[in-house]
Design a protein around this motif. Sequence first.
Motif, PDB file in Angstrom:
ATOM      1  N   ASN A 258      10.678  -7.085   1.257  1.00 33.71           N
ATOM      2  CA  ASN A 258       9.844  -6.289   0.359  1.00 33.71           C
ATOM      3  C   ASN A 258       8.632  -5.685   1.049  1.00 33.71           C
TER       4      ASN A 258
ATOM      5  N   THR B  42       6.199  -3.132   2.420  1.00 29.99           N
ATOM      6  CA  THR B  42       6.064  -1.689   2.224  1.00 29.99           C
ATOM      7  C   THR B  42       5.115  -1.083   3.246  1.00 29.99           C
TER       8      THR B  42
ATOM      9  N   GLN C  75      15.014   1.759   3.939  1.00 30.57           N
ATOM     10  CA  GLN C  75      13.625   2.158   3.708  1.00 30.57           C
ATOM     11  C   GLN C  75      12.661   1.583   4.748  1.00 30.57           C
TER      12      GLN C  75
ATOM     13  N   VAL D 259      12.928   3.665   8.024  1.00 29.16           N
ATOM     14  CA  VAL D 259      12.214   4.939   7.924  1.00 29.16           C
ATOM     15  C   VAL D 259      10.700   4.709   7.968  1.00 29.16           C
ATOM     16  N   ASN D 260      10.211   3.762   7.168  1.00 31.63           N
ATOM     17  CA  ASN D 260       8.763   3.511   7.132  1.00 31.63           C
ATOM     18  C   ASN D 260       8.235   3.078   8.499  1.00 31.63           C
TER      19      ASN D 260
ATOM     20  N   THR E  25       5.141   6.613   1.819  1.00 31.48           N
ATOM     21  CA  THR E  25       6.085   5.518   1.596  1.00 31.48           C
ATOM     22  C   THR E  25       7.432   6.073   1.182  1.00 31.48           C
ATOM     23  N   THR E  26       8.464   5.283   1.432  1.00 31.96           N
ATOM     24  CA  THR E  26       9.778   5.586   0.910  1.00 31.96           C
ATOM     25  C   THR E  26       9.827   5.008  -0.498  1.00 31.96           C
TER      26      THR E  26
ATOM     27  N   TYR F 212      11.729   4.209  -4.346  1.00 34.96           N
ATOM     28  CA  TYR F 212      12.963   3.982  -5.088  1.00 34.96           C
ATOM     29  C   TYR F 212      12.572   3.345  -6.412  1.00 34.96           C
TER      30      TYR F 212
ATOM     31  N   LEU G   3      10.798  -0.123  -6.834  1.00 36.70           N
ATOM     32  CA  LEU G   3       9.709  -0.423  -5.899  1.00 36.70           C
ATOM     33  C   LEU G   3       8.492  -1.040  -6.588  1.00 36.70           C
TER      34      LEU G   3
ATOM     35  N   HIS H  93       7.439  -4.726  -6.261  1.00 35.80           N
ATOM     36  CA  HIS H  93       6.777  -5.183  -5.043  1.00 35.80           C
ATOM     37  C   HIS H  93       5.266  -4.997  -5.118  1.00 35.80           C
ATOM     38  N   TRP H  94       4.814  -4.116  -5.996  1.00 37.97           N
ATOM     39  CA  TRP H  94       3.390  -3.817  -6.045  1.00 37.97           C
ATOM     40  C   TRP H  94       2.634  -4.633  -7.077  1.00 37.97           C
TER      41      TRP H  94
ATOM     42  N   GLN I 274       1.463 -11.582   4.238  1.00 36.59           N
ATOM     43  CA  GLN I 274       1.620 -11.132   2.853  1.00 36.59           C
ATOM     44  C   GLN I 274       1.245 -12.192   1.836  1.00 36.59           C
TER      45      GLN I 274
END
Lengths: 408, 295
Positions: A219, A221, A245, A248-249, B215-216, B218, B221, B224-225, B268
């Motif tokens: 996860n 980002t 993803q 790419v990121n 950011t990519t 989808y 997503l 995750h935030w 994280q």
Amino acid sequence: MSTTQRLSWRVAALASATALTAAGCGSGGGSEDSPDDPITIGVSLPLTGDFSEPGKGVERGYKAWAKIVNDKGGLLGRKVELKILDDQSNADRVVSDYEQLIGRDQVDLVLGPFSTRLVVPAARVAEEYGLLFVEPAGAAPEVFDQGFKNLFYAAPAVANDHYNHLADYILALPEAERPKSVAYAAMDDPFAQGTAYGLKDKLEKGGIKTVVDEVYPPNTTDFGSIAAQIASSKADMVVGGSQYQDGVNLIVALQQLNYQPKMAAFSTAPTEPEFAKAIGDKTEGILAPTGYTQHADYPSNKEFVEKYTEQFGKAPEEDEANAYTTGQVVAAAVEAAKCASQDEECQQKLVKWLRGNEVETVVGPLKWDDKGRPQSAHMIQQWVDGEIQIVLPEEQKEADLVHPKPKW
Amino acid sequence: MPSASLVFQSIVLGVLLGGLYALLAAGLTLYFGVMRVVMIAHSAFLILAAYLAWYAHRETGVDPLLTLLVTVPLFFVAGVAMQRLLLTRLRPATLTMMSVLLTFSVALVIEGLLGYAFSGTQRRIRLGYSSASLEFFGARVAVVKLIAFGLAAAALLGLYLLMRHSRFGQALRATIQHREAAALVGIDTDRIAGYGFGLGLATAAVGGTALSLDTTIYPSLHWHWIGPLMAIIVVGGLGSVPGAAIAAMALGMTQSLLQLELSTTWAQTVFYVALFATLAVRPQGFFGGRLAQRF
């Protein structure tokens, strides 16, 4: 609506009603192997949920395979009929789906679902009933550690071997051109990590230093910090064990830090059709392993690409090809063993034949070890002149590998 | 031992990341401050705004920043409507708890609609300056991250000025501090609460657009935030916008620096460790003072 049209509607309605009744009566009656009966093949696929995108790709691949087989008169002179259930990307559902297909629906053969997470429980069911289990999507090492005796992975290589051709190429370079240090970043996922670590093991054995070794959760980002460590290490080469993803990121984050490696390899992301749309003209020189390309000149691949494009309006990608390959492998076994039914003797013949023989497929000739691991390696592709082209191995290449890679 | 230049680069990245976190969390703290609403759908609206920016860019080629002209008013109206039509129907006694369920379902609806309209394919806005960067005392600063940080700073400054120096801001702060008292001095607290919610959602439009630059995206997503954002507003003190901003900066920076010595996975967890520590030691939050009493 004209009269003929109306008539044909009625005929169609009548026909489907008859088919329904027949199916209703037929179940439980057991399947006799008469030459006119179709061969029924059961599959459960993640048509909804997390894996629905690749799941639908696999479905298209299976359907294309069934159509091409039937257009040529079927298997052993019998038509092939697919029975596809939706497991909603859920490991419990996939188990009950295969129980139903094998037990209640009495299908003659089964094909595998998509993703390691679903392949393992599905394979367990097939194993229990003693059925041959060829699958299109379990590249992670854990699939082959379960002691399955009937499982075969229908692709060129397991995750750890994806970069093999690249490793050979690098280790064969003259000392001066060889990268001296490598930075690895891999997603905490058996497949993605497997690809990067397969290469890492080989390069380390060849004396190439590892300077960064980062594992990030699926996860993640923000890739700024990982990119900063890679850029600061000034590694000659960067290797990403990535899915889409994150790959790419990470690439964009590295570009933002103006890190210019001599070689850059990422799994999965660069071979996706969305990749160039996401990154634009900054793809030049990026390497990626791939199990399939529309351009490979194996005879059955040309036929597959042509007929698939006719049926679905666009060329097949890797998921579709993996499913098609699975169909080809099963078909080869059926043709050789001259049987297609659930009974133990037939299934054992199929398994035994695959264990000892090589099958021609759209991804090249495949053969397996005793755990079902395919014994080839992935091709290596590279973005050259704005297009992704095969650069390794020599026999398959469409372009020369560009090294060192141009700035991105 | 990481080199000095890497540490400095990480600090720069941490500041940029913290700025973005601050913007993304600002709305959450407003909803809670004004109405005791826990808005799980905030991050889903962020992703929705990001998708709108991506879609507008793909269809017409306009710079994603221009979509703000449409999305900010649109989200403001949607926020007011959501508050007036949905949240006011919840009973005050169970508002906080039920708002979690209600906004959870809103998040699912948004995710479902995004998946239906744009499929699960992962998208990214392709800009001419996506990978451009500037040199800053030996560190590299990505242009898109700088723009996102600028957007965050502008939005938060605007929010601050609005809250401090406009009559609406005064009324909103009064409503936050003591709803009944505010009503007694003649403030239409229902209407103010609606506007407050709209304001929160308008920040989601800005935040989502900032997010879309780098950011990519989808549909799923947003899950995750929401976790890190919730942690930020709790650490910052529920209902305090400056508290959330300081907490976001501190956590963004900590995450970025921890990554040098520990792995990404451990870095994280800083959000959850901070969340746990806050709830155990100082449940009202570290920077906001008494629960939701200050702006």
